[in-house]
Structure formats: C-alpha cells, structure tokens
Scaffold this active site. Structure first.
Site, PDB file in Angstrom:
ATOM      1  CG  ASP A   1     -30.488-112.503  93.868  1.00  0.00           C
ATOM      2  OD1 ASP A   1     -29.973-112.689  92.751  1.00  0.00           O
ATOM      3  OD2 ASP A   1     -30.082-113.057  94.896  1.00  0.00           O
ATOM      4  CD  GLU A   2     -29.384-110.549  98.382  1.00  0.00           C
ATOM      5  OE1 GLU A   2     -29.816-110.574  99.539  1.00  0.00           O
ATOM      6  OE2 GLU A   2     -28.416-111.260  98.001  1.00  0.00           O
ATOM      7  CB  VAL A   3     -28.423-104.908  91.944  1.00  0.00           C
ATOM      8  CG1 VAL A   3     -27.346-104.029  91.321  1.00  0.00           C
ATOM      9  CG2 VAL A   3     -28.677-106.154  91.104  1.00  0.00           C
TER      10      VAL A   3
END
Lengths: 672, 672
Positions: free
Chosen positions: B300-302
C-alpha cells in the site's frame, strides 16, 4: 520543609530521616537521562532500566532511545562500593539525594542505598502547572530498623509466582528489605524438595514453587534490596508434610491435606531419631537453596494432642525426664536449631521457641505480644515484632502505624537491649485471601508499617500519613499490584452481567463504605465452617479492609462535633453522605432478587440505609434528643452492626455515628 | 428464545447461528467437571484447563482438585476427529451445545469447534438467585465467514508480547480466527531475522520479537483456534528496513527510523536484482518461521518519489517499457508474489496489489472501499474487507456493526462471486496507541465486528448488540485485557497525586462523557506535529473511543423527543445529566491550575459545562425557542465542538443536543 511536616505536594513514603526543601524544581521530560559512577554492577544497570520504565509509566513520557547517560545526566548516581554478595542484616542502606532545578545527584555507600534513593526520586515526581517535575531539595536518609519485613503465607491459599513478584516490587517501593516466605502449613507444602519429592507432590495439590522458581524469586528480591527468609513451620502446622511422609508424624495416619482453618493435632515425632535424620537432610537441601543467613523454623501453636495419645512418645518423655509438652517441644526445638546451625544458618522462630537454655544467637519473632519481645531483649535475645502488624486482621493503617517495636514495654529497655530489637514484619495469613484479593489485604496499609520501620520515631502524624499513603497507593498499582483495581471486576461478578450502571454504582458505594469483620470474628458469624474450597467471591471478599469513605466521613464528623457552633458547611457533606447511604436499599433490592451474591449482602445495605434514614431523621429535629431517644437510637446502631455481621461485614462509621448522637443529645445546630 | 431475539439474561457474543431456550438451568458449583471423549490431543487438554481457570475466575468458585472428569461430567465434550496440523482457511468450525438442568454436552467435528463451544459455554455462565448457572438450551453454531481477523500494527508503536497474547485471548473469546501481524513499517521492523540481523537490530530501537517469541505466539494462537498471518509491508512503508540495509532502497540514504506519521518516500528498488535476491532469502526465512499458508506483502501507499528521483530506475523503466510508477509497482509485486509462491505460500496484499494479470490465487485485503472488494470478486479474486473496520478511527460499535462484507456493492454479486469474499479484518493502526491504551482502542468494539463476521446476516439489532457487548466487555477484562481498567491510573496521572476524590470523580465524568476526535482529524488540530515520542498521556489518550454515558444520554433524548407529550420521567435524567456536566468547570478549575495535563483539557470541560448550562436554560423556558434563539444556540454548540478540538476531543452528545433544540423550538413540555 523540615522533617515530619506534612506537605501535600510531597507524597514520599516512608518519610526520609532528613529532608530540606529548596527553591524551584527539576523538570522531567523526554530528555531525562540517568548516569552511574563509582562502583558498577549489573544489578545497578537493571535497577536503572527498571527506574526508567517506572518513570515512563508514571508520567507517560517516552524517553528517547538515543538518550545516553553522561556525567551531565539529569540524575547522576554515585555508588561507593559493593554490598555483600548475599545481602546481610545490618548493611548500610543510607543515601543522600540532592535535587536542584538543573539536575539531581544521588549518592550511596553501596547499591542498597542507591536502590532506595531511586525509589525516593520516583515518589517525588509529580505533575505541576508546567508538566512533570521534582521539587528541589536535599535528603539524607537511612532506616531506623535494619529488619523491615513482610511475611506472606502462601500455604493456606497458594499464591502464584507473579503475586509474590509484584509484592516484592511493592516492598521495594516502600523500602522493606525482608521477604519472609511462609512455605509450609497444614494446608499445603509449597516448595519443591528434590530429596523428599512427596512433600510437594502429595502436599500441595500441584500448587508449589519449583526450585528454579524459588531461585528466580531470590534473584528478583536481591535486585530490589530484599532478603528472602524461608519458613518451614515445625513441629506443628505440618499436616501437609505427612501426606507423603506419615512416618515422621506422631499420630498413626494416614494424613490428608487439611482443608479447614485452625490449630490441628498433627505434629512431628520429636522422639524418633529418623525425624532428625530426615530434617537434617531436608534442612541441608533448603539451606543450599536459600543463600540467606536466617532460617525460620516456625515453632508456633503445637496443641500436643498427638503426643499425648502416643504411648511411645509418653514412654520417651518418662525415660528422658521430660515433664510436659512444652519441655518436649523445647527438646525438639533445640535439636532442630542444632541442625540449622550445622548447615551454617541462624535459626529464627515464633515466640514459642524461646525457652530456657536456647542459644543467644537465635532470633525471636514476636506474634503473641510486645511483652514477649521486651522480655526476650532483656534476656539478651534479638527479636522482631509482628504483633500489631497482622494485616489479615483488617486493622486501620492508623492502628498499625501506632505500633512501635520500641514502644510499650520496650520503651523502658536499656540502649543495649533496644539494639536487640531488629525491627518488625507485617504478616498476611491467607485463610481468606487468594491471588485475586491478597494485594488489597496488604496494600496500602503495609506502606504505613514500612514507614514505621524506616522513618524516625517522631514521625507520627496520622493525618500526614494518610495524605501520603493514598497517593502512594495509586503509585503502587503502576507496579502491577491490584489492591485497588481488583474490586471492580469482583463487584461486576457479584452484580452479574445484567446489572444496570446505577446498580453497579450503588454496589460500589456500599462496598467502599463497609469493611470486613476484624480480628478473628469472621469464622464466628459464618453460616458454614469455611474451608480452603470456600469461594472468596462475596462482598466481604471484595471490600477494602479500610474504608476511605468512612474514614473521611468520620474525620468530617470530628470536625463538625468539635466546631463550637455546629458548622453547616461541615454538616452539608454529612447530610449528602446520609442521603447517599439511605438510597442504597432502594437501588439494590431488585438486583438482590436476581443475584444470589447481592442477596447475601442485603443485610448490609438494608442496615446502612436504615442507619442513614435514622440519622437524617435526627438531623431534621430542631431540639436535642432526650436520653430515651438517644438510647433507642444507640440500640438501633448496635442492632444494625449485628445485622451486617450476617454478611461478615462491619460498619466502620459506627463510632462517628455515636459521636453525632452524643452531640445531638447535648444540643442542635445553631440558628445562624 | 429464537435466533436474533434479545434476551437480557444471555450476554452471548457473537450470537450463534441457531439457539433454542429450554426450561430450567444447570447449576455451576464446586463439583463442576469436564470430560473429553472421541478424538483427543494435548491442545484440547490445555483448552480444558484454560476453560476451568476462566470458569473459576468468572465465578470465584474453587473447583475441588479431586474432581476428575468422567462420562457423567457436568460438561461432556465430544470431538470427532483432528483438525489440520497447520490451521487452514475454511476448516469446519461448527459445534452443537446442549445444556439441560442435569448436564451439558458439547459436540464438534474437530477441536476448532470444541474451542468455540467452550467459549460459548463460558459466556452463558451467569449469577442467578440461587448462585451461578447456565440456562438450559440447544445451540447449533457455525461461522458465516471463514476469515475473521484482527490486524495489529505493532510497528509504529511497538506492542509487547503480553499485549499480543491478551488480545489473542480476547479474539478467542469472540471466535475470531486470524491474527494479522503487521510486523514492519517506516517506524520499526519488529521481527528478528537471523539472515539479515540488521533489519531488527538497527530498525527497531531494540523493540522486536525474537524468533522464539514469534514461535511462542504462533503456538499460543493455534491453541486458541487462530491462524497467524505475518505482514512485511513492501515496497513502501519500509524506511526501517533501510536503516541497516540502505542498498535495497531506491534513494541514496542514509536512512533513520522514521519518527513521524504519514506516507514517506523511501521504497525498495524494484529494478535491482539484488533486491529480489535479498527478498528471496528473507521471505524464505520468514516462510519457515510462519507455518501459515498466507503471507502478507503489504503493497500500500507508495508515493513513488524515490523512483522518480533515481536516474537508474528511470532508465530501467524506459528500457523495460514500464510507463509509470503503478506499472513499476505491479512489476515489483509480481516478482515478490513469485518469490512467495516459490516458498509455498499464498500472497495476500492490500488493494494496490490488484493489477491486471495478477494470478487468481492471491487474496485482496480491501482498505480503500467496499467497491474494490466487489470489483475484485467480479474479476474472480478472493478478498477480505477492512474498510469500515479500522478501529483506530474511533467509530462507534454500531457503525462498525452496520458494515457487512456482503453489503453495499457486494450485495449484487452472484452466489459464486460472494463465495470469494472470505470475511473481514478489523485493523488497529498504532500512531496513537501503545501498550497502555491499545486494548481500549480494540475492545469492546471489536466484539461487534466479530459478531458481524460470525453470526447470520440478519442479526442486526443494534440495541441487542450493545446489551450483549457491554457485559462481554466486562468479561474480557477477566482475560487480562485492560480496555476498561487502563483509564483510572491514566486519569490519576493526569490529575496528580494531590487531586481530591471529587476532582478525580469530575475528571472521570468528563473523560467518560467525551470521545477522541474521529478519523484522521487528530493531526489537524494538534499544536505540534506528533511523533512516536509524543507522550500518550493526555486526556485524549485516556478517553474511551465510544462514550457509554453519551450513548445512554442520546438514547434517552431519542425516547424523550419521540414521546408525544414530552415525558417528564424521561426529562428528569436528562436534567440530572446536564446538572452533572454543568458542575465540571467549577470542580476542575482549581486542579487545572496545579496540573498541566488538566489545564490542557480545560477547553473540554469548560465547553461541556457551558453547553450544559445553556441546555438547563433552554429547559427552564416555558415557551418554544424562536428561530433566532435556536440558531444562536446551534451556533454555540458548534463553537463548543470546535473548542474541544483544541484538546483533540469531541462532544459525542452533540447530535442529541441538536435534537433537543429542534424539539424545544417546536414546543415545550406538556403542562400535566
């Protein structure tokens, strides 16, 4: 601030020998650091880590992991030299602590003083208008007595290892230094013996400490400046030994673990050499397990019935010119003391071991009275006081606090004789405690005893003591003790899942207003004879031994009665309290229909409600009570007290209520 | 009683699939016994011992040590056959339980069902007029979803082993069966790696689980019917990995453990083969450590900033025709999934791992919304729901309870597609929790989510849910969870040692009336940017996420407003509550001068007092409010809500207050 003055900002307990306030305060924040100088050892490292953990817990502040202690540390510790490898009676425990707004310095001769000083520092940390801080001050501190102990009976009810450990944490916090471990009883043998495994295997229901666990406790205690004195009670109080080894008993057996409470017949056979052969090996094993110098051999409460009934023993007495059971026990005691001495330990025992001819090296633990302690000192024996410090009797902290090992008959001893009085030990006997409520039977009252044994003799202000003990009580819960927090789940259990919030609130008000019966009166009013299987899940088991609500109420009554013109500002909280108590019966009677454990407590809440209603009635009268009215109301009070005994409870506000009656019969409130 | 009906005597949670009450009850006393028949294993023995210990705790009854289980046991268990050695997704968890006044029988296909049935039995034990008992009934029970999990983020704030274990106990009690262990983050790498020791040595401040401890947790969980799914989040959320191994990052380093919260730039280098060589070895090591089939790779959330800034990566993308960072992450994800598969594990990841071409075997954990879960199912992917189950957002139990994995867009899926939705996981992210308050952010609300995932879809009565969740909450504390009891010591710390009992009571009333800010609004109103060193010792950290006082108040308001002629019996408790709230400012203002942590909360108590005073003013009017008056009072409410945000708190009773204002502007109380 000079010694002994109370100061609401300082909740230090026990009070130091000497304490001087200065201006300003040392801020405690995330940059706090600790440094060690002088003598170093891993025990000090561990105590530092423990200190930091505790500081974080008490403040919620996260200390940055990069903070390394340096010479400029917030708190700089200096320890001059090592203490004994096996902690000894009478080692130097002093320390000095200097706190200024820029930093603090703790100095001690050896690690014992350092440990104590760290505890003092922790107690001084308090929230202030700008955050957490320690007030600037200079402390020079040392204990009044070298022996400051807590005895735990882990035998009548077994107490798990974690309970022992958290109580050692509590002892460290109040600077107690002896853990007396009562490891055997009629109801259980709680230490693993590898030489005589049937002792713990058959004498404990599987509830005992392994030798590894015992070593762990000893290490844990040493880390906290605490000696561990084991007790194996003999020749009486020993039924559990005989389940596996009936051959050492004076009766014919077979024996089973005792489930009832009291004094029982089984006793070791003092006339058979195989008893001493066994004890020699057993004491040898335990002497190795416990590095401590002192070895407690019990010696109390032998009723002699098995001896009377055994012809072989009677014949032995005749042939050895032993006139009675007291002499027979003295013979046994002497033999056992020789064995203890042979294994390089110093015997200690209860009052009863003091008989003519006993060597002067032994130590007497006085449980029967202060007279025996003074008498022993006069004969040249060392002693410690436990009479007056029995926590299971449910006395108030103030009452324990008033007991001084050098008070009473000991006050008239010579200086040399006084030196023989080493200190004292509080005792928790475990007929009515288990892992769930034992902390509440020890704390916070044990902190008052700890202060009596540490602080100077002239520290006697009871009001200051309570002002400091109550915050200390809160602090002790940070260590994992559950003496306050145990109550809510117990009350929830009593009330049941479907109790309303108001019912639970009323039950809590009730529980916190009452106390359990005092001394040994609980058995007398029990419906069935209690045993070790009796559930300790009733209201009597959930109340605090000392009701803070009732104590405050009584204090207010004292002020009210003493005010020349009965002060309505003082009267109002009294009326508020009465209204609260009066409401309990209505609020709890429906719940009593649903829960057997509430129903069982109904004599208590109905009595408290009726007392309060009557007090409100008295208060509403404009004229003084007549002698008849006063007598009738006094009779009612006494009847209500009897009524609550049915639930093994007591009404601690009764003396205050009587004072109000006395006042009401001499004159009512002023008209202004 | 048929399924779904509420019954105040039964605080069972989650509600069973089928439940039929019968007459009478089974008494629970010291003679209680347990017996095992059919398939046997040591895990069942341990569960029996745990059951008996828990039964003793919940009742206070001491079970006699001589009670041996026989065919005539009070509770007779029969287990048909073994379950899988490594617990698997979708195993049979059903059981039947029959309780009659003479005994109870629990039957299950395998130990998983037996474990669940024992928990049900424990929940049924209640105090009754004659003592503890279980009502007679017939239960046939099985879960609705096979994946019922709790995810704990132990990385932003490390959570010690004992915290993990007591939460596993809580999960067992409410029949959750997956512990998702979020072991790595920007702020910490929490698992020991023997192949790459700098991961935990340099990435954790020394706060990590050893492999031995991890094995212990897995064993502990298996004993409770719980699978342990490890998560190692990559390629983002990975700063802590790079402290020891900067060579696997896309930036140039050096890296330090992140102390702030949010989404950060560091990401693994997806273009360097040595990254995959490292991950191959690392995943291989962890695949051996965790026997579980599923292996969570995060995903998640790169934010891609390090990729954008690295010319080597840009060149790789060009030469490999990778158009953007999403494709680059897909490339990385595919490579990592291959490694996971090679090590015989099934990959699971957050929403972002679902990209075109991903094998159908992977499982999607949906955090961004229910749409993505349904969309994944339509494409043939299995999924679990976490959106709507984020416990750290502070939603009410009712709100979580209303979220159904098969609700919303999933409701229109085909039956086959619905089968792909395996269940859900509640999540506790740990920016604002630590060992002290984390339990309170999980429980009791997690029990409502557990019921949603276990019980039939038509069990939706919110009032029944709360009536059962609150007693279950009390029960959970017997397991060692501290979600209720943590509060008192925190409030004592905030108040300081010298707070009076009334000040502490007022602070408690305040704390229990308010809630912390919801969702991600806490950062917005913080005075300084919070970090992992920010103390969690403020009132906002001590309040419960859901105020029971405000919930009850709001319920009473609903009844009051709905009563045709405003019912004065309902109005009275509202006035009482207002009077209580109104008193808080007076009772706390002196304390705010002494304690910085109370001062900090003063916007909250001043707002609550002013709201309550205004409400009392409204109530005292005889005539309806004018439109202007109503607007002015509404504006005031909103201003007060803003004011309490200064302390990161919120006024949960605000909607109810608005309803009262609406009612007061349409008509006052009747004259009768």
């Amino acid at each position: 601030m000079s010694r002994g003055q109370s100061n609401s900002l300082l909740s230090i307990m026990p009070l130091p020998a000497k304490m001087q306030r200065a201006d300003g305060a040392l801020k405690i924040d995330a940059n706090f650091t600790l440094s060690f100088a002088g003598y170093k050892e891993t025990r000090l490292d561990r105590s530092g880590q423990r200190f930091l953990r505790q500081l974080q817990r008490e403040t919620g502040i996260v200390l940055a992991p990069s903070n390394k202690g340096t010479a400029l540390a917030t708190l700089a510790l200096t320890t001059d030299h090592e203490s004994k490898l096996v902690q000894e009676l009478g080692e130097d425990e002093s320390y000095t602590l200097d706190v200024s707004p820029t930093g603090a310095k703790l100095h001690a001769a050896n690690p014992l003083g350092t440990l104590h000083g760290l505890q003092t520092f922790l107690q001084l940390v308090a929230i202030a208008p700008d955050g957490f801080a320690v007030p600037a001050m200079h402390i020079e501190d040392r204990p009044r007595f070298p022996w400051r102990g807590l005895m735990m009976d882990v035998s009548r009810h077994f107490l798990p290892l974690e309970v022992v450990k958290r109580n050692l944490d509590g002892m460290e916090a109040v600077k107690m230094n002896v853990f007396h471990w009562h490891l055997s009883e009629n109801q259980g043998f709680r230490a693993e013996s590898r030489k005589f495994p049937k002792l713990h295997e058959q004498g404990s229901d599987g509830l005992y400490y392994t030798q590894e666990e015992i070593r762990d406790v000893i290490e844990y205690a040493r880390d906290r400046g605490i000696r561990v004195v084991p007790e194996f009670d003999m020749p009486g109080h020993s039924t559990a030994w005989f389940v596996g080894y009936p051959e050492f008993a004076s009766g014919s057996g077979p024996y089973a673990i005792e489930r009832k409470w009291g004094v029982f017949d089984p006793a070791m056979d003092p006339t058979d050499e195989k008893t001493y052969k066994f004890l020699n090996e057993f004491i040898g094993e335990m002497a190795k397990l416990f590095p401590e110098e002192f070895f407690h051999i019990g010696g109390d409460e032998v009723n002699g019935k098995e001896w009377d009934a055994n012809p072989k023993i009677q014949a032995f007495m005749k042939s050895h010119k032993i006139k009675n059971n007291v002499e027979l026990q003295a013979y046994f005691s002497g033999r056992v003391q020789d064995l203890v001495t042979k294994h390089k330990k110093t015997p200690i025992g209860w009052d009863e071991i003091l008989v003519p001819g006993v060597p002067k090296t032994i130590v007497i633990q006085s449980w029967r009275g202060m007279d025996s302690l003074a008498a022993a000192a006069k004969m040249g024996y060392r002693g410690i006081l436990s009479n007056g410090y029995y926590l299971d009797l449910g006395w108030s902290a103030a009452r324990h606090y008033s007991v001084d090992p050098l008070g009473g008959p000991a006050a008239s001893l010579t200086l040399d004789q006084k030196q023989l009085i080493l200190g004292g030990e509080s005792c928790i006997w475990s007929e009515y405690v288990n892992a769930e409520n034992v902390d509440s039977r020890i704390w916070p009252r044990n902190a008052a005893i700890a202060e009596r044994l540490w602080s100077p003799a002239d520290i006697t202000d009871v009001s200051s003591m309570y002002d400091r003990m109550n915050p200390e009580s809160e602090r002790l819960e940070w260590l994992g003790l559950t003496h306050r927090s145990f109550q809510r789940p117990m009350l929830q259990r009593i009330a049941g899942d479907d109790a309303t919030p108001d019912e639970l609130a009323a039950l809590t008000e009730l529980a916190q207003s009452l106390e359990h019966q005092k001394d040994y009166t609980r058995e007398e009013s029990a419906a069935a004879e209690p045993t070790s299987f009796t559930p300790l899940n009733r209201l009597v088991d959930a109340v605090y031994p000392e009701s803070e609500i009732s104590r405050r109420f009584s204090n207010t009554v004292d002020q009210y009665v003493a005010s020349s013109c009965k002060d309505s500002a003082l009267g109002r909280p009294l009326l508020g309290q009465f209204a609260e108590w009066a409401s309990l019966e209505n609020r709890l009677q429906a719940l009593a229909q649903r829960s057997q454990l509430v129903k069982e407590a109904s004599p208590a809440f109905s009595a408290l409600s009726r007392i309060a209603l009557d007090a409100l009635d008295t208060a509403s009268r404009g004229v003084p009570l007549s002698a008849d009215q006063k007598k009738s109301k006094t009779d009612n009070l006494n009847a209500m007290e009897k009524q609550v005994h049915a639930a093994q409870l007591t009404l601690p506000m009764l003396p205050a209520l009587q004072k109000l009656l006395d006042a009401a019969s001499t004159g009512g409130p002023c008209s202004n």
